[in-house]
Design an enzyme around this catalytic site. Sequence first.
Site, PDB file in Angstrom:
ATOM      1  N   SER A  22       3.733  -6.117   5.548  1.00  0.00           N
ATOM      2  CA  SER A  22       2.436  -5.662   6.019  1.00  0.00           C
ATOM      3  C   SER A  22       1.584  -5.247   4.827  1.00  0.00           C
ATOM      4  CB  SER A  22       2.599  -4.502   7.010  1.00  0.00           C
ATOM      5  OG  SER A  22       1.390  -4.228   7.677  1.00  0.00           O
ATOM      6  N   ASN A  23       0.549  -4.446   5.055  1.00  0.00           N
ATOM      7  CA  ASN A  23      -0.327  -3.972   3.991  1.00  0.00           C
ATOM      8  C   ASN A  23      -0.809  -2.566   4.309  1.00  0.00           C
ATOM      9  OD1 ASN A  23      -2.939  -4.214   5.564  1.00  0.00           O
ATOM     10  ND2 ASN A  23      -2.259  -6.362   5.601  1.00  0.00           N
ATOM     11  N   ARG A  24      -1.681  -2.019   3.464  1.00  0.00           N
ATOM     12  CA  ARG A  24      -2.059  -0.614   3.563  1.00  0.00           C
ATOM     13  C   ARG A  24      -3.265  -0.341   4.473  1.00  0.00           C
ATOM     14  NH1 ARG A  24      -3.916   0.708  -1.615  1.00  0.00           N
ATOM     15  NH2 ARG A  24      -3.981   2.886  -0.960  1.00  0.00           N
TER      16      ARG A  24
END
Length: 212
Positions: A22-24
């Site tokens: 995923s990402n932030r």
Amino acid sequence: MKRILISAGPTRERLDPVRFLSNRSTGRMGYALAAAATRRGWAVTLVSGPVALEPPPALAEFVAVESAAEMASAIRERAAAADCVIMAAAVADYRPVRVAAQKIRKSPGTLMLELERTEDILGSLGSRKRPGQLLVGFAAETEELRAHAEDKLRRKNLDWIVANDVSRADRGFASENNEVLLLNARGDRIWLPLAPKTELAEQILNHILPEV
């Protein structure tokens, strides 16, 4: 009533039953845009990846998704009916080729992951954009902000792009504040300085919605 479709948040691409890529992204910018659009009287559909936020009140529709494939499907089903589409979500560009049915156990040595491209949702929207429909993309960059945003604006047939530098801890991902560069297909370049994302959402809509 005019209709606007907004995507927000990250996507998650599963590795096994307990892990994912995923990402932030927190979804704050997309949710702020959705809230601002409802206050202006638009019928707002919000398609959201996994976030720790409550959907804004008065939405016409809220759709929760997890993966890039689910995001693509939800957007594809609703895009044709929208007068404006804003893709603020941070959609994964890659996903694992194979998803383990059970938790991947720790073992000696390294673990190699094979990844494949996910669907280019924004590019697909740009290729079938109907006359009169406004398409807005986001560009989260860590270098050469303007150059990368201009390239994305052109390649994906966008009307506007919202570019932001996500390499700094005090703005962008995981922050309540941001500053962005707005670019459109006519060549306009508008810098919106650091401000809370709720304020930036209003400023962004001030520029793009009069064109719908």
